[in-house]
Design an enzyme around this catalytic site. Structure first.
Site, PDB file in Angstrom:
ATOM      1  N   ASP A   1       0.825  -1.199   0.000  1.00  0.00           N
ATOM      2  CA  ASP A   1       0.000   0.000   0.000  1.00  0.00           C
ATOM      3  C   ASP A   1       0.867   1.261   0.000  1.00  0.00           C
ATOM      4  OD1 ASP A   1      -2.459  -1.216  -0.139  1.00  0.00           O
ATOM      5  OD2 ASP A   1      -2.868  -1.115   2.005  1.00  0.00           O
ATOM      6  N   GLY A   2       2.016   1.195   0.672  1.00  0.00           N
ATOM      7  CA  GLY A   2       2.925   2.335   0.666  1.00  0.00           C
ATOM      8  C   GLY A   2       3.420   2.653  -0.729  1.00  0.00           C
TER       9      GLY A   2
ATOM     10  N   THR B   1      -8.336   3.616   7.963  1.00  0.00           N
ATOM     11  CA  THR B   1      -7.879   2.286   8.367  1.00  0.00           C
ATOM     12  C   THR B   1      -6.381   2.246   8.653  1.00  0.00           C
ATOM     13  OG1 THR B   1      -7.428   1.592   6.083  1.00  0.00           O
ATOM     14  CG2 THR B   1      -9.659   1.233   6.915  1.00  0.00           C
TER      15      THR B   1
ATOM     16  N   TYR C   1      -3.012   5.055   9.929  1.00  0.00           N
ATOM     17  CA  TYR C   1      -2.507   5.719  11.141  1.00  0.00           C
ATOM     18  C   TYR C   1      -3.670   6.050  12.074  1.00  0.00           C
ATOM     19  CZ  TYR C   1       0.603   9.006  13.678  1.00  0.00           C
ATOM     20  OH  TYR C   1       1.355   9.657  14.625  1.00  0.00           O
ATOM     21  N   ASN C   2      -4.745   6.554  11.499  1.00  0.00           N
ATOM     22  CA  ASN C   2      -5.920   6.931  12.272  1.00  0.00           C
ATOM     23  C   ASN C   2      -6.441   5.777  13.124  1.00  0.00           C
ATOM     24  OD1 ASN C   2      -8.631   8.513  12.693  1.00  0.00           O
ATOM     25  ND2 ASN C   2      -9.249   6.593  11.726  1.00  0.00           N
TER      26      ASN C   2
ATOM     27  N   ALA D   1      -2.461  12.111  21.787  1.00  0.00           N
ATOM     28  CA  ALA D   1      -2.067  12.412  23.178  1.00  0.00           C
ATOM     29  C   ALA D   1      -2.450  13.818  23.607  1.00  0.00           C
ATOM     30  CB  ALA D   1      -0.555  12.194  23.353  1.00  0.00           C
TER      31      ALA D   1
END
Length: 266
Positions: free
Chosen positions: A51-52, A163, A165-166, A187
């Site tokens: 995907d990258g 789907t 990093y989030n 954070a």
């Protein structure tokens, strides 16, 4: 489709990737396709890898609106953007040739930093503190201050990017048929001075999001568009909206977004 015959292939430049690229080219030429080294002359752009690699192929070719993108996975498993396997190239050629070919459209977000030329993201835009301390962002929606964020940063993701990093920071997974984008905290610090929603929230594609960086010595944040870093100094304002542009890919039978999510995560 007879009018989609010129193909540009994107891959990494290591020996193994180039060897696999050569084999893919041979297979496509055998099926009557034409390989071009100029991506501007292609009407199909194929990535080889993960995907990258697909994200890089889309970015390096300028988020083309007049062509079809497809991804070939080298791992033997389906990925979110890689619908085809390296060991089954025939499936891909037949899908692209299909007279009743259907196209899947993935939304993009458009990001402008300090009124500079905007850029696009297929997965997400992230902004984080570049030093070992929190930083402060005013989150402004349609011109109205929504909250003042204190923390490590924010992720603004597309539905398909939800789907990635989030999701790893507990954001919601969003159906790409919904024209929207998502804001997720990294954070956050909530106290008597700073207060945030404390959860991700999803915004309509008609909304405009503005992030104002407080100039307190931490005004050179780390920013990324998908998997590529953005080196801009002295950031003051970032404006984000859902773009009118979309990325078009092959839509395969039994391979909807939710079927992909199920295969990858369940």
């Amino acid at each position: 489709m007879e009018d989609r015959m010129n193909i540009f292939i994107y891959s990494k430049h290591d020996k193994d990737s180039l060897e696999k690229k050569s084999k893919v080219e041979d297979a496509l030429i055998h099926e009557g396709f034409t390989i071009t080294e100029d991506d501007t002359k292609a009407n199909i752009i194929i990535s080889i890898g993960s995907d990258g690699s697909f994200l890089q192929a889309v970015r390096k070719t300028g988020f083309r609106q007049d062509c079809l993108y497809a991804g070939i996975s080298l791992t033997g498993k389906h990925a979110l953007y890689c619908d085809f396997h390296y060991n089954n190239l025939y499936e891909m050629t037949q899908a692209i040739r299909g007279a009743k070919l259907k196209v899947r459209k993935y939304p993009l977000i458009e990001v402008a930093v300090d009124n500079q030329q905007p850029f696009y993201c297929l997965n997400e835009f992230s902004i984080r503190s570049n030093i070992i301390r929190t930083f402060i962002l005013d989150v402004i929606i349609d011109g109205t201050l929504f909250e003042t964020f204190l923390g490590d940063g924010l992720i603004i993701s597309t539905p398909t990017g939800s789907t990635a990093y989030n999701k790893s920071v507990r954001g919601a997974v969003v159906d790409p048929l919904l024209p929207c984008f998502q804001v997720t905290e990294l954070a956050s610090v909530n106290n008597n001075t700073y207060r945030t929603l404390g959860s991700s929230f999803i915004m309509s594609g008609n909304r405009n999001l503005k992030l104002k960086v407080h100039q307190d010595g931490n005004d050179f944040p780390s920013m990324a568009a998908d998997n590529e870093a953005i080196g801009i100094r002295q950031v003051e304002n970032v404006e984000i909206r859902l773009s009118d542009k979309v990325i078009k890919t092959v839509k395969l039978k039994d391979n909807s977004f939710w079927e992909k999510v199920q295969r990858i995560y369940l």
